[in-house]
Design a protein around this motif. Structure first.
Motif, mmCIF file in Angstrom:
data_model
loop_
_atom_site.group_PDB
_atom_site.id
_atom_site.type_symbol
_atom_site.label_atom_id
_atom_site.label_comp_id
_atom_site.label_asym_id
_atom_site.label_seq_id
_atom_site.Cartn_x
_atom_site.Cartn_y
_atom_site.Cartn_z
ATOM 1 N N ASN A 1 0.839 -1.210 0.000
ATOM 2 C CA ASN A 1 0.000 0.000 0.000
ATOM 3 C C ASN A 1 0.869 1.254 0.000
ATOM 4 O O ASN A 1 2.082 1.187 0.221
ATOM 5 N N VAL B 1 -5.137 1.870 -0.671
ATOM 6 C CA VAL B 1 -5.130 0.400 -0.588
ATOM 7 C C VAL B 1 -4.934 -0.153 -1.999
ATOM 8 O O VAL B 1 -5.665 0.214 -2.918
ATOM 9 N N HIS C 1 -5.605 -2.048 -4.818
ATOM 10 C CA HIS C 1 -6.740 -2.907 -5.201
ATOM 11 C C HIS C 1 -6.377 -3.906 -6.296
ATOM 12 O O HIS C 1 -7.204 -4.727 -6.683
ATOM 13 N N PHE D 1 -5.437 -6.438 -3.374
ATOM 14 C CA PHE D 1 -6.644 -6.693 -2.568
ATOM 15 C C PHE D 1 -7.858 -6.456 -3.469
ATOM 16 O O PHE D 1 -8.293 -5.327 -3.668
ATOM 17 N N VAL E 1 -11.837 -4.646 -1.879
ATOM 18 C CA VAL E 1 -11.526 -3.660 -0.827
ATOM 19 C C VAL E 1 -12.717 -3.452 0.122
ATOM 20 O O VAL E 1 -12.522 -3.421 1.341
ATOM 21 N N LEU F 1 -12.561 -6.253 2.550
ATOM 22 C CA LEU F 1 -11.387 -6.079 3.428
ATOM 23 C C LEU F 1 -11.684 -5.023 4.503
ATOM 24 O O LEU F 1 -11.393 -5.213 5.688
ATOM 25 N N MET F 2 -12.296 -3.911 4.094
ATOM 26 C CA MET F 2 -12.593 -2.853 5.061
ATOM 27 C C MET F 2 -13.662 -3.312 6.062
ATOM 28 O O MET F 2 -13.625 -2.925 7.231
ATOM 29 N N ILE G 1 -11.831 -5.227 8.663
ATOM 30 C CA ILE G 1 -11.091 -4.350 9.590
ATOM 31 C C ILE G 1 -12.055 -3.696 10.583
ATOM 32 O O ILE G 1 -11.757 -3.594 11.780
ATOM 33 N N THR H 1 -9.468 -12.193 2.539
ATOM 34 C CA THR H 1 -9.083 -11.051 1.683
ATOM 35 C C THR H 1 -8.161 -11.480 0.532
ATOM 36 O O THR H 1 -8.279 -10.964 -0.561
ATOM 37 N N ASP I 1 -1.677 -2.651 10.341
ATOM 38 C CA ASP I 1 -1.653 -3.376 9.061
ATOM 39 C C ASP I 1 -2.609 -4.585 9.088
ATOM 40 O O ASP I 1 -2.185 -5.747 8.993
ATOM 41 N N ASP J 1 -4.922 -5.526 6.977
ATOM 42 C CA ASP J 1 -5.506 -5.921 5.677
ATOM 43 C C ASP J 1 -5.723 -7.417 5.538
ATOM 44 O O ASP J 1 -6.630 -7.855 4.851
ATOM 45 N N THR J 2 -4.835 -8.188 6.130
ATOM 46 C CA THR J 2 -4.902 -9.643 5.916
ATOM 47 C C THR J 2 -5.426 -10.391 7.152
ATOM 48 O O THR J 2 -5.263 -11.607 7.229
#
Ligand code: ADP
Ligand code: GN1
Ligand code: MG
Length: 373
Positions: free
Chosen positions: A30, A50, A52, A55, A58, A61-62, A65, A155, A237, A239-240
């Motif tokens: 990112n 991010v 894309h 990912f 997105v 993924l969000m 989170i 993700t 971090d 994201d994953t």
């Protein structure tokens, strides 16, 4: 650009305005910006583009989170002395109440509250920091063990699945898109000599012998924020964060927490597994994770370190052969340099493997003693 970033930042509900920004951190995927704001007492923010291309979902993924940070926040609320704004990431919503915004080029942006007076480390220089790192990743997994993994989407599917990573590697070799295969014949042999042994980890996860939990999946040491007293304060971090195995998180953390050199060290004689840092990280990790780890996980902790260093080295190598389409690079041979440093660390792990197993067994013995008491 300045106006563009300012207008993207203005989409988020912050009650302040951008004064300046600069690029931040050393991530490979990112783009991360630190945004300073106009008022002297206004908080600062982290604005992230991010990727894309990597990912692909997105919004999903969000959503992950948001679920994870809300869950951790509600857990911490009940712990006396917790400081919610500094121990868990705070997502800033847009004026429309969304967790991200999309710009005219189709890029996705998100915004977090900046956690002040913190620092992250690319390389670890003390056992105290390594212990703290292990402790906070163990705590992260422990807190999230209370969250239903089915609520999170995957993700990046098959992210640490060695069977899939080897398939992609062999396909890229066959295609040889930028004629780099001949240059890496030693590295290709290195992979093939170890693939079978390490596939045992992926097979045990896929056949259910090793449980699936909610894990971070990118436990690089610089994804921990430390406070000024070098106390691990917050994990970033996210994201994953998705269903996975604790072995991936443990092994990936050892890759950076117990490496005597940086991830892309050119001088391979400097690269080795520092057994003292390994012991400290493991002790910190076990101090939190002993409440939920099962024997099949403990038995594979040492091998997971070799597995994760190997698989990340393999991904750097695959990307090099492919013409550098995945990881950000600073020069044309950067992925190869990273791969070589990772493979050197694998060799160092191999030469100290018995010692690593002993460290884990000794900690495990202490665990059994505690249970008897
Ligand atoms: P990348 O995907 O680029 O690795 P990260 O989310 O890890 O992005 O952020 C990069 C770096 O920025 C981190 O290593 C950490 O040092 C710092 N950082 C990220 N989020 C925050 C935050 N909310 N507050 C303070 N520092 C942060
Ligand atoms: C990437 O974004 P960053 O730099 O934290 C990668 C990780 C690798 C790491 C290697 C989504 O992480 O899997 O381990 O580089 N992230 C993704 O340094 O592929
Ligand atoms: Mg990061």
């Amino acid at each position: 650009m300045q106006r563009n970033i300012a207008s993207i930042f203005a989409q988020f509900k912050t009650d302040t305005k951008l004064k300046s920004y600069r690029s931040f951190g050393s991530g490979h995927i990112n783009d991360t910006l630190l945004v300073k704001t106009v008022g002297a007492s206004d908080p600062d923010f982290v604005l992230q583009l991010v990727n894309h291309h990597i990912f692909k979902d997105v919004p999903g993924l969000m959503h992950n989170i948001a679920i994870v940070t809300d869950f951790i926040r509600s857990y911490l609320k009940d712990i006396p002395g917790s400081d919610l704004d500094s121990e868990v990431l705070t997502l800033i919503k847009t004026h429309e109440g969304k967790a991200f915004t999309k710009d005219e080029q189709g890029n996705y942006w998100r915004c977090y509250l900046y956690i002040p007076n913190t620092i992250s480390y690319d390389k670890v220089d003390s056992e105290e920091k390594a212990f703290e790192g292990g402790r906070i990743f163990g705590k992260f997994q422990s807190i999230l063990s209370g969250l239903d993994a089915k609520r999170l989407s995957e993700t990046i599917p098959y992210f640490h699945d060695l069977e899939k990573r080897l398939e992609a590697f062999r396909k890229t070799i066959a295609e040889n898109p930028v004629n780099r295969v001949l240059q890496v014949s030693d590295e290709i042999s290195f992979v093939e000599e170890r693939a079978e042994e390490l596939l045992s980890i992926t097979r045990k996860i896929n056949n259910g012998e090793i449980p699936i939990r909610i894990t971070h999946n990118d436990t690089k040491f610089n994804n921990i924020l430390f406070d000024k007293q070098n106390h691990a304060q917050c994990i970033v971090d996210l994201d994953t964060v998705m269903p996975g195995s604790v072995l991936h998180d443990f092994g990936d953390a050892i890759r950076t927490a117990a490496n005597s050199a940086v991830e892309d060290e050119v001088d391979l004689s400097k690269v080795s597994l520092d057994i003292k840092l390994f012991k400290a990280y493991t002790a910190g990790y076990i101090s939190e994770a002993r409440t939920f780890l099962v024997p099949s996980e403990i038995e594979n902790l040492a091998l997971s370190a070799k597995f994760m260093v190997f698989i990340i080295g393999l991904r750097f190598l695959t990307d090099f052969i492919d013409g550098d389409n995945y990881f950000k690079i600073q020069h044309p041979e950067h992925n190869l340099q990273r791969c070589r440093a990772q493979f050197q660390l694998v060799r160092s792990i191999e030469s100290q493997f018995d010692e690593m197993k002993k460290v884990i067994n000794n900690l495990d013995v202490q665990y059994s003693k505690m249970i008897e008491i």
